[in-house]
Write an enzyme that holds these catalytic residues in place. Structure first.
Site, short mmCIF file in Angstrom:
data_model
loop_
_atom_site.label_atom_id
_atom_site.label_comp_id
_atom_site.label_asym_id
_atom_site.label_seq_id
_atom_site.Cartn_x
_atom_site.Cartn_y
_atom_site.Cartn_z
N LYS A 1 31.53 -37.27 2.58
CA LYS A 1 31.46 -36.87 3.99
C LYS A 1 31.82 -38.00 4.94
CE LYS A 1 28.58 -32.83 3.75
NZ LYS A 1 27.55 -32.04 4.36
N LYS B 1 36.13 -27.17 -3.51
CA LYS B 1 35.08 -26.20 -3.19
C LYS B 1 35.25 -25.66 -1.78
CE LYS B 1 31.22 -28.43 -0.98
NZ LYS B 1 29.82 -28.37 -0.70
N LYS C 1 32.24 -25.78 4.64
CA LYS C 1 32.25 -25.62 6.09
C LYS C 1 33.08 -26.71 6.74
CE LYS C 1 27.61 -24.73 5.92
NZ LYS C 1 26.26 -25.03 6.25
N1 AQP Z 1 31.48 -23.68 -2.41
C1 AQP Z 1 30.20 -23.50 -2.74
N2 AQP Z 1 29.87 -22.81 -3.85
C2 AQP Z 1 28.57 -22.63 -4.19
N3 AQP Z 1 27.53 -23.06 -3.44
C3 AQP Z 1 27.81 -23.74 -2.31
N4 AQP Z 1 27.03 -24.30 -1.35
C4 AQP Z 1 27.82 -24.86 -0.41
N5 AQP Z 1 29.11 -24.69 -0.73
C5 AQP Z 1 29.14 -23.99 -1.90
C6 AQP Z 1 25.56 -24.25 -1.34
O1 AQP Z 1 25.13 -23.67 -0.11
C7 AQP Z 1 23.85 -24.19 0.21
C8 AQP Z 1 23.74 -24.54 1.65
O2 AQP Z 1 24.70 -25.49 1.98
P1 AQP Z 1 24.49 -26.46 3.21
O3 AQP Z 1 25.00 -25.84 4.42
O4 AQP Z 1 23.12 -26.93 3.27
O5 AQP Z 1 25.24 -27.69 2.74
P2 AQP Z 1 26.63 -28.00 2.34
O6 AQP Z 1 26.66 -28.19 0.87
O7 AQP Z 1 26.90 -29.16 3.21
O8 AQP Z 1 27.59 -26.75 2.73
P3 AQP Z 1 29.12 -26.92 2.80
O9 AQP Z 1 29.80 -25.69 3.15
O10 AQP Z 1 29.57 -27.60 1.59
O11 AQP Z 1 29.27 -27.81 4.07
P4 AQP Z 1 29.92 -29.20 4.12
O12 AQP Z 1 31.32 -29.03 3.68
O13 AQP Z 1 29.80 -29.53 5.57
O14 AQP Z 1 29.16 -30.08 3.24
C9 AQP Z 1 23.59 -25.37 -0.72
O15 AQP Z 1 22.67 -24.99 -1.72
C10 AQP Z 1 24.94 -25.62 -1.33
O16 AQP Z 1 24.82 -26.11 -2.66
#
Ligand code: AQP
Length: 338
Positions: A112, A201, A204
């Protein structure tokens, strides 16, 4: 009942398909067999650039989506992290037990912070996994072997390991206090891939709008994104993530949404083209997300009621968190206020 706990960041207007299949949908299934705590982790969301008004809206939108997918206040404690101040307090104590080198090994921070460089990243982003450990351990079940599950996607495995390490270290240093939580990762949906870059993956922060399916997408754009998903130069519909990541991702999503095993889908689509797979997947996604979208919008139409639902959740969460912190304060040697 054993306890289960998880959280989601209010960093977008909608959850995406990865959040839904990898995490949130599984939360719904666990709320009857477990004493469940699910939170919108807004304190994590302020570790990157953000706008306060947008954040407030996204906190409500995230909560509305959690209720809309099927979490019920009578069966789960759904709340907003910042409304329970013990999260910040325990994070400080756990931070004092975490090695700088240990925290530096967290790959999510490296990923990140890569975009702007680690020097520009906030210290909050760096210590994020410690706050996450506090989020979890505050809701430790009483000691005595009770099962403590944290349902998350694969990307959270390393953070869960750190949480277990910190729980063990605290127990060793100050006496048994925390149950070490288990990551509950469903293999089949642990990593939903980006539709345009299927070797990465769905995310967001790093997916392009075309690569990500939002569960609140309008039917038109939702269908278009699926129809334009990247596949490959062959024509055969076969599950092979190594050589056919795009098609395999679509099969994974379809199987997860519809409940049909992947082999069954391969049989069903034998001789059919990629267009057919995408068309049927789009129909299934519309069927699944249409009602969730409607319910979310209904809930958002009455923000005062939504805030009341969250206040009740925070009250219940605070009772548990305050109990844990009483013990923790005593154990670490703080002086009780006379
Ligand atoms: N691509 C994915 N496949 C399966 N599970 C996923 N999670 C995120 N992306 C995938 C799971 O969603 C939950 C909540 O996510 P979060 O918003 O707390 O955190 P994150 O991992 O930061 O979500 P993103 O979309 O990946 O955001 P960015 O890119 O900003 O980091 C978690 O249980 C996560 O595992």
């Amino acid at each position: 009942r054993p306890r289960v706990l998880s959280g989601i960041q209010p960093t977008a207007d909608s959850f995406h398909l990865g959040n839904y299949l990898g995490a949130v949908r599984n939360w719904v299934g666990l709320q009857d067999s477990h004493e469940a705590f699910y939170m919108v982790v807004d304190m994590h969301a302020i570790t990157v650039d953000y706008d306060p008004e947008v954040l407030r809206q996204r906190i409500r939108r995230s909560a509305a989506q959690l209720f809309a997918v099927g979490l019920e206040p009578s069966r789960s404690t759904v709340f907003v992290q910042s409304q329970v101040h013990e999260h910040a307090e325990l994070a400080w104590i756990l931070g004092a037990l975490t090695g700088f080198g240990e925290a530096s090994r967290m790959t999510q921070f490296k990923d990140k912070s890569a975009k702007h460089g680690t020097q520009a990243a906030s210290v909050g982003l760096f210590t994020y996994p410690i706050l996450q450990a506090a989020d979890i351990l505050l809701y430790t079940p009483p000691l005595g072997g009770k099962d403590f599950q944290v349902p998350v996607g694969e990307d959270q495995r390393q953070h869960l390991e750190l949480t277990r390490t910190l729980a063990g270290r605290f127990n060793h240093r100050f006496g048994p206090t925390f149950v070490e939580p288990d990551a509950h990762i469903l293999k089949s949906t642990a990593k939903i891939q980006d539709l345009q870059e299927p070797e990465r993956k769905m995310s967001k922060s790093s997916s392009s709008p075309q690569g990500i399916i939002d569960i609140l997408d309008e039917p038109g754009p939702l269908k278009k994104k699926i129809m334009r998903a990247v596949t490959d130069a062959e024509t055969e519909i076969r599950y092979d993530p190594e050589t056919k990541p795009g098609v395999s991702n679509l099969l994974t999503i379809m199987s997860a949404l519809g409940g049909e095993p992947i082999e069954g889908l391969e049989g069903h689509f034998a001789g059919a083209g990629y267009g057919q797979l995408k068309k049927e997947l789009a129909e299934l996604a519309l069927e699944t997300f249409g009602p969730i979208r409607e319910r979310t919008l209904e809930l958002l139409a009455d923000p005062a009621e939504l805030d009341r639902m969250l206040a009740k959740g925070a009250e219940r969460a605070s009772e548990v968190a305050a109990g844990t912190m009483d013990t923790v304060r005593e154990r670490v040697g703080y002086l009780r206020r006379g």
